[in-house]
Design an enzyme around this catalytic site. Structure first.
Site, PDB file in Angstrom:
ATOM      1  NE  ARG A   1     -82.118  16.828  -7.072  1.00 46.77           N
ATOM      2  CZ  ARG A   1     -81.901  16.780  -8.245  1.00 46.77           C
ATOM      3  NH1 ARG A   1     -80.713  17.335  -8.584  1.00 46.77           N
ATOM      4  NH2 ARG A   1     -82.548  16.412  -9.231  1.00 46.77           N
TER       5      ARG A   1
ATOM      6  CG  HIS B   1     -79.452  23.581  -9.333  1.00 45.65           C
ATOM      7  ND1 HIS B   1     -80.319  23.029  -8.535  1.00 45.65           N
ATOM      8  CD2 HIS B   1     -79.147  22.566 -10.303  1.00 45.65           C
ATOM      9  CE1 HIS B   1     -80.622  21.468  -8.802  1.00 45.65           C
ATOM     10  NE2 HIS B   1     -79.784  21.311 -10.024  1.00 45.65           N
TER      11      HIS B   1
END
Length: 310
Positions: A225, A273
């Site tokens: 993250r 991502h």
């Protein structure tokens, strides 16, 4: 049985089709903002909007279509604690993550990132090779995904290290745990790979203080993250040379804003991502199996401990 489905991208039809194949006894209800939903038994979500909370508060269980659950747990007590939150375990993500991290480690070890820069400048200049025994790889997090990455790296002969919140062991891996073990783990890791869940304890774990403990000229890879990294600290340490380069797949704000300083730093490799994309069919199969187990009163894997955040 009725399942409440929400997809932030709006692409619900393929999910409905797969649920029709793997859980045909279920009716699928699509959540739409401002519309009243029929009562549902289960919810399948990724990053639900706050407006969806009233419907989520009445289901038997919430299935998250990913390994991380921070986007759901951010609602805290607004989400009743008696409702199980169940995350995906692998569902095709582990091998993708292993591919991404292995490629990134080998790219730095073989200095391909530097050769790419030289090629763009029209420079032909062989560089000294790194010594494998000095190129230790440290993985933060020993869950399903972190363990799979360590397994993928093992055949290449790098010294492997891993850190976890609680004590764990793995053949061929030097393991560290807890606050006491983190310092020693960092000081011996030439490549730092972050694969931790995002919790209050792990937010900003890769700040200046901790990244300065890495050996001079180290590398950082983050596939967990964005909030694990103190972004200004990373930029400063790269400019100083303490961190040689970084590969980042996750960011505090996504998409990464056009004016973000990461874009201007050539030693930072950015991907959008994609290190481990959710595989819809595998995810639906796993969720369907867990719903059937839940209906039968059997124990299911992947239930999130709200106190730990994963």
């Amino acid at each position: 049985m009725r399942i409440l489905l929400h997809r932030a991208d709006g692409k619900t039809e393929p999910w409905i089709k797969d649920f029709g194949k793997y859980l045909p006894e279920a009716e699928i209800e699509i959540w739409h903002a401002g519309e009243k939903c029929q009562a549902c038994d289960y919810a399948v979500v990724w990053s639900p909007p706050e407006a969806m909370l009233p419907e989520l508060a009445t289901v038997k269980a919430i299935f998250v279509t990913g390994a991380g659950v921070d986007a759901l747990l951010k609602f805290g007590d607004a989400l009743p604690h008696h409702i199980p939150v169940i995350r995906l375990e692998d569902a095709g993500m582990a091998i993708q993550m292993a591919e991404y991290v292995t490629y990134s480690v080998l790219r730095y070890f073989r200095r391909f990132n530097e050769y790419e820069t030289q090629a763009r400048a029209g420079t032909w200049a062989p560089l000294p090779q790194h010594h494998k025994e000095d190129f230790s790889v440290g993985v933060l997090g020993m869950g399903v995904l972190g363990t799979r990455v360590l397994e993928a790296l093992a055949p290449f002969g790098f010294p492997l290290r891993a850190w976890s919140r609680t004590e764990k062991s793995m053949p061929g891996v030097q393991c560290f745990s807890g606050a006491d073990g983190l310092d020693t783990f960092l000081r011996g890791s030439r490549v730092l790979v972050c694969m931790l869940p995002l919790t209050a304890d792990t937010s900003n774990i890769m700040d200046r203080k901790n990244m300065c403990k890495l050996p001079e000229g180290s590398y950082v890879i983050n596939v967990a993250r964005g909030a694990h990294i103190a972004e200004p600290d990373l930029v400063a340490l790269i400019k100083s040379g303490h961190i040689a380069a970084a590969t980042l797949d996750v960011f505090r704000n996504e998409p990464l804003p056009a004016q973000h300083p990461f874009w201007q730093e050539p030693r930072i490799t950015i991907t959008p991502h994609i290190s481990a994309l959710t595989l819809r069919r595998e995810s639906v199969q796993q969720i369907a199996a867990n719903i059937r187990k839940t209906e039968a009163g059997a124990q299911v894997a992947g239930v999130v401990d709200r106190t730990l955040g994963y």
